[in-house]
Write an enzyme that holds these catalytic residues in place. Structure first.
Site, PDB file in Angstrom:
ATOM      1  N   THR A  51     105.851  22.069 -82.038  1.00 31.60           N
ATOM      2  CA  THR A  51     105.516  23.467 -82.455  1.00 31.60           C
ATOM      3  C   THR A  51     105.345  23.558 -83.902  1.00 31.60           C
ATOM      4  O   THR A  51     104.624  24.482 -84.581  1.00 31.60           O
ATOM      5  CB  THR A  51     106.918  24.339 -82.318  1.00 31.60           C
ATOM      6  OG1 THR A  51     108.232  23.523 -82.738  1.00 31.60           O
ATOM      7  CG2 THR A  51     106.938  24.735 -80.916  1.00 31.60           C
ATOM      8  N   GLY A 139     110.562   3.038 -85.634  1.00 25.29           N
ATOM      9  CA  GLY A 139     109.965   3.131 -84.431  1.00 25.29           C
ATOM     10  C   GLY A 139     110.478   3.688 -83.118  1.00 25.29           C
ATOM     11  O   GLY A 139     110.274   3.768 -82.083  1.00 25.29           O
ATOM     12  N   LEU A 142     113.224   8.554 -85.155  1.00 24.13           N
ATOM     13  CA  LEU A 142     114.038   9.095 -86.230  1.00 24.13           C
ATOM     14  C   LEU A 142     113.633   9.493 -87.784  1.00 24.13           C
ATOM     15  O   LEU A 142     114.200   9.551 -88.617  1.00 24.13           O
ATOM     16  CB  LEU A 142     115.296   8.664 -86.266  1.00 24.13           C
ATOM     17  CG  LEU A 142     116.310   8.274 -84.547  1.00 24.13           C
ATOM     18  CD1 LEU A 142     117.355   7.643 -84.915  1.00 24.13           C
ATOM     19  CD2 LEU A 142     116.678   9.686 -84.433  1.00 24.13           C
ATOM     20  N   SER A 143     112.172   9.232 -87.618  1.00 25.74           N
ATOM     21  CA  SER A 143     111.358   9.544 -88.875  1.00 25.74           C
ATOM     22  C   SER A 143     111.817   8.533 -89.996  1.00 25.74           C
ATOM     23  O   SER A 143     112.038   9.091 -91.079  1.00 25.74           O
ATOM     24  CB  SER A 143     111.721  10.967 -89.301  1.00 25.74           C
ATOM     25  OG  SER A 143     111.263  11.815 -88.416  1.00 25.74           O
ATOM     26  N   SER A 145     109.646   6.564 -91.317  1.00 28.17           N
ATOM     27  CA  SER A 145     108.520   6.784 -92.054  1.00 28.17           C
ATOM     28  C   SER A 145     108.586   7.946 -93.206  1.00 28.17           C
ATOM     29  O   SER A 145     108.248   7.846 -94.497  1.00 28.17           O
ATOM     30  CB  SER A 145     107.232   6.606 -91.411  1.00 28.17           C
ATOM     31  OG  SER A 145     107.130   7.610 -90.612  1.00 28.17           O
ATOM     32  N   GLU A 177     100.700  10.886 -94.777  1.00 27.32           N
ATOM     33  CA  GLU A 177     100.878  10.436 -93.586  1.00 27.32           C
ATOM     34  C   GLU A 177      99.656  10.917 -92.758  1.00 27.32           C
ATOM     35  O   GLU A 177      98.890   9.952 -92.184  1.00 27.32           O
ATOM     36  CB  GLU A 177     101.995  11.261 -92.737  1.00 27.32           C
ATOM     37  CG  GLU A 177     102.161  10.712 -91.253  1.00 27.32           C
ATOM     38  CD  GLU A 177     103.307   9.501 -91.417  1.00 27.32           C
ATOM     39  OE1 GLU A 177     103.193   8.531 -90.658  1.00 27.32           O
ATOM     40  OE2 GLU A 177     104.405   9.613 -92.045  1.00 27.32           O
ATOM     41  N   ASP A 189     109.454  16.354 -90.144  1.00 20.65           N
ATOM     42  CA  ASP A 189     110.108  15.156 -90.616  1.00 20.65           C
ATOM     43  C   ASP A 189     110.134  15.032 -92.104  1.00 20.65           C
ATOM     44  O   ASP A 189     111.227  14.892 -92.606  1.00 20.65           O
ATOM     45  CB  ASP A 189     109.343  13.858 -90.039  1.00 20.65           C
ATOM     46  CG  ASP A 189     108.962  13.979 -88.564  1.00 20.65           C
ATOM     47  OD1 ASP A 189     109.429  14.843 -87.773  1.00 20.65           O
ATOM     48  OD2 ASP A 189     108.013  13.136 -88.045  1.00 20.65           O
ATOM     49  N   TYR A 239      99.431  11.258 -79.814  1.00 20.06           N
ATOM     50  CA  TYR A 239      99.895  12.485 -80.517  1.00 20.06           C
ATOM     51  C   TYR A 239      98.903  13.226 -80.824  1.00 20.06           C
ATOM     52  O   TYR A 239      99.120  14.473 -80.980  1.00 20.06           O
ATOM     53  CB  TYR A 239     100.833  11.971 -81.752  1.00 20.06           C
ATOM     54  CG  TYR A 239     101.327  13.067 -82.549  1.00 20.06           C
ATOM     55  CD1 TYR A 239     102.708  13.349 -82.281  1.00 20.06           C
ATOM     56  CD2 TYR A 239     100.594  13.583 -83.563  1.00 20.06           C
ATOM     57  CE1 TYR A 239     103.269  14.385 -83.118  1.00 20.06           C
ATOM     58  CE2 TYR A 239     101.185  14.722 -84.116  1.00 20.06           C
ATOM     59  CZ  TYR A 239     102.552  15.047 -84.093  1.00 20.06           C
ATOM     60  OH  TYR A 239     103.107  16.170 -84.973  1.00 20.06           O
TER      61      TYR A 239
HETATM   62  C1  GLA Z   1     106.553  13.862 -84.833  1.00 15.81           C
HETATM   63  C2  GLA Z   1     105.800  14.418 -85.987  1.00 15.81           C
HETATM   64  C3  GLA Z   1     106.346  15.781 -86.154  1.00 15.81           C
HETATM   65  C4  GLA Z   1     106.541  16.860 -84.789  1.00 15.81           C
HETATM   66  C5  GLA Z   1     107.066  15.852 -83.773  1.00 15.81           C
HETATM   67  C6  GLA Z   1     106.988  16.438 -82.357  1.00 15.81           C
HETATM   68  O1  GLA Z   1     108.009  13.687 -85.266  1.00 15.81           O
HETATM   69  O2  GLA Z   1     105.654  13.715 -87.123  1.00 15.81           O
HETATM   70  O3  GLA Z   1     105.506  16.350 -87.166  1.00 15.81           O
HETATM   71  O4  GLA Z   1     105.179  17.099 -84.319  1.00 15.81           O
HETATM   72  O5  GLA Z   1     106.586  14.694 -83.768  1.00 15.81           O
HETATM   73  O6  GLA Z   1     107.840  17.581 -82.538  1.00 15.81           O
END
Ligand code: GLA
Length: 404
Positions: A51, A139, A142-143, A145, A177, A189, A239
């Site tokens: 979203t 990877g 959990l973000s 990066s 990014e 993220d 993505y």
């Molecule tokens: C990744 C992207 C986010 C978001 C999610 C899906 O984590 O970095 O910006 O779009 O996917 O909700």
């Protein structure tokens, strides 16, 4: 607990950097500056998947899985950083920052990209030599990066210059990014890593780039289960495809509805009126987004009123929609959610993040965490042949510099 462990880690990191500096032949490279320390958390998204790239709402929490950088600023326009986990030292010069590379990028490029985006935004940056360590699995969704970018934004910043707000800094890291790394991610993220708060989730309005805090009820724990299924760079292209499908949907609906700029502007009734205009795959993606925005708001309400049954229904509906309509779940994610559904004390469970592997997030009654940990460790390997990782995590504060 975590903060004691965190401080011990911080001390170790600083001591290592100091030892490195001492063992070097004396030279003009490192300024006589004190060692500084910054940290940035990973995140888990409670609800609101994809979203953010449709200008809607998301509800992540920063977590106590973190990236730390111990560093000494120096006068050279250059960063030299050692990753403790990879046992690898890489460097880059501010003079050679270019977003035009193609192909696989080394991890240092997340820092180079952040330096590039900060400079593009007119922020003064400084070179440094440092050590990086992380407790965020790479990877797994959990973000890690975003956390590297946010930690880098603190280490690179000229500490004399005024710092942009967390949301403004998140936009800069997102640009790194998007434009430098070539992943068309949204703002979630970086925003969560920048602005998280202990014990709370963050409701982010991704059009206005504003957020408010939503307390996580004290009776609930957050449990993250990692599928450990292999993911690769293909995820980034899948993505980007999802994002493009949503944008096409918004454009086609917008041809009939002049107020529509993004799927955020489309409600369920409007979507149903125009569904026939959309190719099937685009209609499915749009249906997910349009309904998911509503689920984010309903989840905020359920957290505020402590309506655990509603949380269970909302997470289940989000997962089903990501599996069937948005088509970013995987066999392993579905199995984890299925296992969680039969565990006493599990309130809600769904895949989290971009999908194609990665993790699930579950809300679990305090005291019942081990039920889920044990069920996953017992049943998941038998059903997938993979060994899962399970983390009980806490909602944590956003990125910042640690006091000396
Ligand atoms: C990744 C992207 C986010 C978001 C999610 C899906 O984590 O970095 O910006 O779009 O996917 O909700």
């Amino acid at each position: 607990m975590e903060s004691t462990a965190g401080h011990a880690r911080a001390d170790k990191l600083k001591a290592r950097l100091a030892a490195m500096a001492e063992s070097e032949p004396a030279g003009p490279r490192v300024a006589e500056s004190p060692i500084r320390l910054v940290r940035a958390p990973g995140r888990v998204n409670l609800i609101g998947e994809y979203t953010d790239v449709n200008e809607g709402w998301v509800l992540p929490a920063a977590i106590d899985r973190e990236v730390w950088i111990a560093f000494q600023p120096w006068h050279r326009p250059e960063v030299e950083l050692t990753s403790l986990e990879l046992d690898q030292t890489l460097s880059f010069s501010f003079e050679a920052l270019t977003p035009e590379h193609v192909g696989a990028r080394p991890w240092i490029d997340y820092i180079a990209g952040t330096a590039w985006a900060m400079r593009e935004a007119g922020l003064p940056i400084r070179g440094f030599r440092g050590l990086l360590t992380s407790t965020i699995p790479v990877g797994s969704g959990l973000s890690s990066s975003a956390a590297v970018e946010m930690a880098a934004s603190w280490a690179l910043a000229d500490s004399q210059a005024p710092r942009p707000s967390p949301s403004a800094m998140a936009l800069i890291a997102q640009r790194a990014e998007n434009a430098y790394m070539g992943v068309q991610c949204g703002i979630m993220d970086q925003f969560a890593s920048a602005a998280g708060s202990s014990g709370q989730a963050l409701l982010i309005d991704c059009r206005r780039n504003e957020s408010s805090l939503v307390p996580i009820p004290a009776e609930l724990s957050l449990v993250v289960c990692d599928t450990r299924a292999p993911r690769d760079r293909l995820d980034a292209s899948a993505y980007n495809v999802r994002r493009a499908e949503c944008e096409l949907g918004a454009r086609l609906i917008g041809e009939r509805e002049p107020g529509v700029r993004a799927l955020r502007d489309v409600d369920v009734a409007m979507f149903e009126r125009h569904r026939h205009l959309l190719p099937d795959n685009v209609a499915q993606r749009c249906e997910h987004i349009v309904c998911e925005d509503g689920r984010v708001m309903a989840t905020v309400e359920a957290l505020r009123t402590g309506d655990l049954a509603a949380l269970g229904r909302l997470f289940a509906a989000s997962h089903a929609s990501l599996r069937d309509l948005f088509q970013v779940s995987s066999k392993e994610l579905d199995i984890l959610v299925d296992i969680a559904a039969g565990v006493p004390g599990v309130v809600a469970s769904r895949m989290t993040g971009a999908g194609f592997g990665g993790c699930t997030v579950s809300l679990v009654r305090k005291g019942a965490e081990d039920n889920l940990v044990e069920a996953v460790r017992r049943d998941y390997p038998a059903r997938t042949g993979l060994t899962p990782l399970v983390y009980v995590v806490q909602a944590a504060d956003g990125a910042g510099e640690m006091e000396a």
